[in-house]
Write an enzyme that holds these catalytic residues in place. Structure first.
Site, PDB file in Angstrom:
ATOM      1  N   ASP A 518       0.860  -1.168   0.000  1.00  0.00           N
ATOM      2  CA  ASP A 518       0.000   0.000   0.000  1.00  0.00           C
ATOM      3  C   ASP A 518       0.904   1.228   0.000  1.00  0.00           C
ATOM      4  O   ASP A 518       1.956   1.223   0.625  1.00  0.00           O
ATOM      5  CB  ASP A 518      -0.848  -0.033   1.283  1.00  0.00           C
ATOM      6  N   CYS A 672      -5.176  11.268  -8.305  1.00  0.00           N
ATOM      7  CA  CYS A 672      -6.184  10.478  -8.995  1.00  0.00           C
ATOM      8  C   CYS A 672      -7.590  11.009  -8.758  1.00  0.00           C
ATOM      9  O   CYS A 672      -8.405  10.364  -8.117  1.00  0.00           O
ATOM     10  CB  CYS A 672      -6.096   9.001  -8.663  1.00  0.00           C
ATOM     11  N   HIS A 724      -9.445   1.740 -14.217  1.00  0.00           N
ATOM     12  CA  HIS A 724     -10.362   1.047 -13.299  1.00  0.00           C
ATOM     13  C   HIS A 724     -11.189  -0.014 -13.986  1.00  0.00           C
ATOM     14  O   HIS A 724     -11.874  -0.792 -13.349  1.00  0.00           O
ATOM     15  CB  HIS A 724     -11.263   2.066 -12.605  1.00  0.00           C
TER      16      HIS A 724
END
Ligand code: GLN
Ligand code: ZN
Length: 784
Positions: A518, A672, A724
């Site tokens: 992460d 983003c 995505h």
């Protein structure tokens, strides 16, 4: 208590309970749904995968609800919420209650079941999901209602009433919680095809009849209190919006008679005008305020509180994981008691506990001292009750003195304070940090060194994370494989990613981030001042949860964090290899931040640590360094009056990280999201050499905003395709998008890259997509 020794034990318990109910007033705004070990997540995902039945899911949900109610009841909480549980989202639950299902989901009336409900939430094979957006300034996301003049509202989900009855059957009389009618409308958007100018509030008289039906049923079922969440009241509202509250709550007056009505606000203080409106609502008997984030709430109440009404004082922080300072809360509560009266004060949480972790009990590995400073939802329930009990004159001395000891240890612990860091960060305040040369001149020097083609291609950082890769990291962490084996495996992965990019002929490479689970955790684990939990999950949306690190102390960087991997990657190629860092504002906004100093101070400390890393990368020969600020916009305060203060220190923090590099070192940043319109000047003020942004809607307006702002010539890479989705964009499609960008932006500043990192995609998608991207860029270069 004098008890008759002949009383049966059950009666004895009962008399004790009824005593406690009179003396102690404690309330919880809402509670996490996921369960202490994310039980709901796993039940949902298994149901969605067709691996378990609707009954299985219902069972898990019912068990979670009953354990939550029991826990609160055992703790002694008087006002226990119901209907704050949800299988997806409370706003979507309200949409279901109102029967406001968009026509594309093919609902034909009747009680809304899982298929329609989850289709709205997640889409299905033929229809996409409804839009999701951030719930105020939290990391929770709600499903945005789509409304218009055509919607026929009808009472289509009895969830609120069912949950009230369910709790009652378990012996717990709860306060049913509804999203208030005005906030509901203000959180909605006009459906597709409905004019943007359509007033959502004009629907108020259409939704109130459904609320009236719900209230009637709740009353019939025995409810004596009802809670309306009206968090929109903390926003900058105009007179029309405020009038809607007055209108709605007087229209509901008949239905509300015989009920005690709590209107709950949270996440900030209520502006003065809104406070006046709210506290003059006649049908309302109690008002809930956030006393943690609502820094002016206390003054508002001191300035006037309607007599005879209840004050629900949110003194226990629902947004954080810190143990309450009970002594100081008690002082606040006593002051409030003087204003509203002893029997009208209710101790509460600042907001729903949805936004904090669930239970500290499941953190056996957490350092004992740090643990004593923390309180997750389950512990906060106990704190609320301890405060209420203390107010009623029965202070639990042992509990209070343990709390005081923990507060003291947190204040004086050497693990919290690092004088050097404190001094360095304090010195930054009020000063400015900028690169000496302006961006166009810098880009010229960089180009001499980098010699990039026009429309240079790059990616955002991560490459697909395969199961094997995740396993390697997991096994290394669990010490099942040696450091040497781990390094070998990661090196191999980096090598693979470098080769792929060279074959694709990408201009500025990335190492692919295989060593990172992460983007915040990776840095937090290497910085001092951070702690990590095993089960400190917080719902982000649906079944998705995040586990934010805890920043408990002054932040410093004991040693370089990325130089080893970045130099290794650079040594594998002649092309420029981007160093890849997460920026200070993003690290801050995606963590649980300490509450014993202002957020900006913590941010400056992180900035200094990242600055050291940037400079070490530069020394190691890395000439392009990307500092991601994916979450900068997320930290924007709810009220406009506070925006510039936040943006100033956030942007300053970013500049601190790279103000010391050579002109020839190229600083990239990535964000983003694409709603920049209101913060464009701050984005420009970050003074990065190149900024890559999401642009999945190929929004020309966005680009023109950038053109206006980026006149001075910084590089910009609006994503040319949406990562995505598994869909592979064709070369033509990408070329088309680049051409649209070229119509608005100068060709010498335009970069070509995807929207975001490729971590969640598969190689089978990434390779052809990037290949098409490079082909499109090359093709267009010949035309320029
Ligand atoms: N460098 C990160 C990645 O590519 C950026 C991720 C993000 O912006 N959320 O994964
Ligand atoms: Zn991104």
């Amino acid at each position: 208590i004098a008890t008759n020794s002949h009383s049966p034990p059950s009666l004895l318990r009962f008399s004790f309970r009824s005593f406690s109910v009179r003396a102690m007033a404690s309330h919880i705004v809402g509670y996490p749904r996921m369960g202490p070990k994310r039980e709901l997540k796993f039940a949902l995902e298994s149901f969605w995968d067709g691996k378990s039945s609707a009954e299985d899911l219902q069972k898990v949900a019912a068990d979670l609800r009953s354990s939550i109610w029991k826990q609160m009841s055992d703790a002694g909480i008087k006002f226990i919420p119901s209907n704050t549980f949800s299988c997806y989202d409370q706003v979507l639950d309200t949409t279901a209650m109102l029967g406001a299902v968009p026509p594309r989901y093919g609902w034909n009336g009747g009680e809304i079941g899982f298929d329609v409900y989850f289709s709205m939430a997640r889409g299905n094979a033929s229809v996409p999901a409804m839009e999701m957006t951030k719930w105020f300034d939290t990391n929770y996301h709600y499903i945005v209602p789509e409304l218009g003049p055509e919607v026929n509202f009808s009472y289509a989900s009895h969830k609120a009433v069912n949950e009230y009855k369910e709790a009652k059957a378990l012996g717990v009389d709860t306060v049913p919680v509804l999203v208030g009618p005005v906030s509901y409308l203000l959180l909605s958007k006009p459906a597709k095809g409905v004019e943007k100018s359509f007033s959502l509030l004009s629907l108020i008289d259409k939704i109130l009849p459904v609320y009236q039906e719900v209230l009637a049923e709740l009353k019939a079922a025995g409810a004596s209190w009802i809670q309306f969440d009206e968090p929109k009241l903390v926003m900058d509202l105009g007179a029309l919006e405020l009038q809607a509250f007055t209108h709605a709550y007087s229209a509901l007056e008949g239905s509300l008679s015989g009920l005690n009505v709590l209107v709950e606000t949270y996440f900030a203080d209520v502006p003065v005008e809104a406070y006046k409106t709210l506290t003059s609502l006649k049908s309302v008997t109690g008002f809930g305020f956030d006393l943690v984030r609502g820094t002016k709430t206390l003054d508002l109440i001191k300035g006037g509180f309607p007599s005879g009404k209840y004050l629900f004082a949110g003194v226990v922080d629902g947004r954080n994981i810190w143990a309450n300072n009970l002594a100081s809360s008690l002082d606040t509560l006593k002051a409030l008691e003087g204003i509203v009266g002893k029997d009208k004060l209710v101790v509460s949480t600042s907001c729903s506990l949805l936004h904090t972790a669930v239970d500290l009990v499941n953190e056996p590995k957490l350092d004992k001292e740090i643990k004593s400073w923390l309180a997750f939802a389950a512990q906060k329930v106990v704190e609320v009750n301890a405060l209420a009990t203390a107010l009623a004159g029965q202070q639990d001395e042992a509990f209070f003195s343990a709390n005081a000891a923990a507060q003291a240890s947190r204040k004086s612990s050497p693990r919290v304070t690092n004088e050097t860091v404190q001094k360095a960060a304090a010195a930054l305040k009020g000063s400015d940090h900028r690169r000496a040369t302006n961006v166009s001149a810098r880009l010229d020097s960089q180009q001499k060194k980098l010699n990039l083609p026009i429309l240079p291609t790059t990616t955002i950082g991560s490459f697909p994370q395969t199961m094997d890769l995740r396993r390697v990291r997991r096994e290394y962490k669990a010490k099942k494989i040696s450091e040497q084996n781990y390094v070998e495996a990661i090196k191999e992965e980096i090598n693979k990613v470098v080769k792929i990019q060279e074959e694709l002929d990408i201009d500025v490479l990335v190492h692919g981030e295989p060593e990172r689970n992460d983007m915040v955790e990776y840095f937090g684990e290497q910085l001092s001042g951070f702690a990590f939990t095993a089960n400190g999950w917080v719902q982000s949306y649906g079944s998705r949860c995040v586990k934010p690190p805890i920043i408990y102390g002054d932040v410093s960087r004991p040693k370089a964090m990325t130089v080893f991997w970045s130099s290794m990657a650079q040594s594998m190629t002649k092309r420029p290899m981007k160093g890849m860092l997460t920026g200070p504002v993003t690290i801050l906004n995606w963590s649980f931040v300490r509450n014993d100093q202002p957020r900006f101070e913590t941010c400056y400390q992180i900035a200094l640590a990242i600055k050291d890393e940037v400079e070490d990368l530069e020394k190691a020969g890395i000439t392009v360094i990307q500092i991601d600020e994916a979450a900068l916009r997320e930290g924007l305060p709810l009220r406009k009056s506070e925006h510039s203060f936040y943006l100033n220190w956030a942007v300053h923090s970013f500049r601190i990280t790279n103000c010391g590099v050579e002109d020839t070192t190229q600083i990239h940043t990535h964000m983003c999201y694409s709603n920049f319109n209101d913060i464009i000047h701050s984005i420009i003020d970050m003074d990065a050499d190149v900024i890559t942004i999401e642009n999945s809607r190929s929004d020309e307006k966005l680009l023109s905003v950038f053109r206006e702002g980026v006149k001075y010539g910084a590089g910009i890479g609006p994503g040319v395709y949406d990562i995505h989705s598994p869909r592979i964009p064709s070369e033509e499609e990408i070329a088309d998008r680049i051409e649209k960008m070229l119509a608005v932006l100068e060709s010498n500043i335009l970069w070509v890259n995807p929207d975001c990192g490729l971590k969640t995609r598969k190689y089978a998608e990434v390779k052809p997509a990037l290949s098409n991207m490079v082909a499109a860029a090359k093709h267009l270069r010949t035309k320029l």
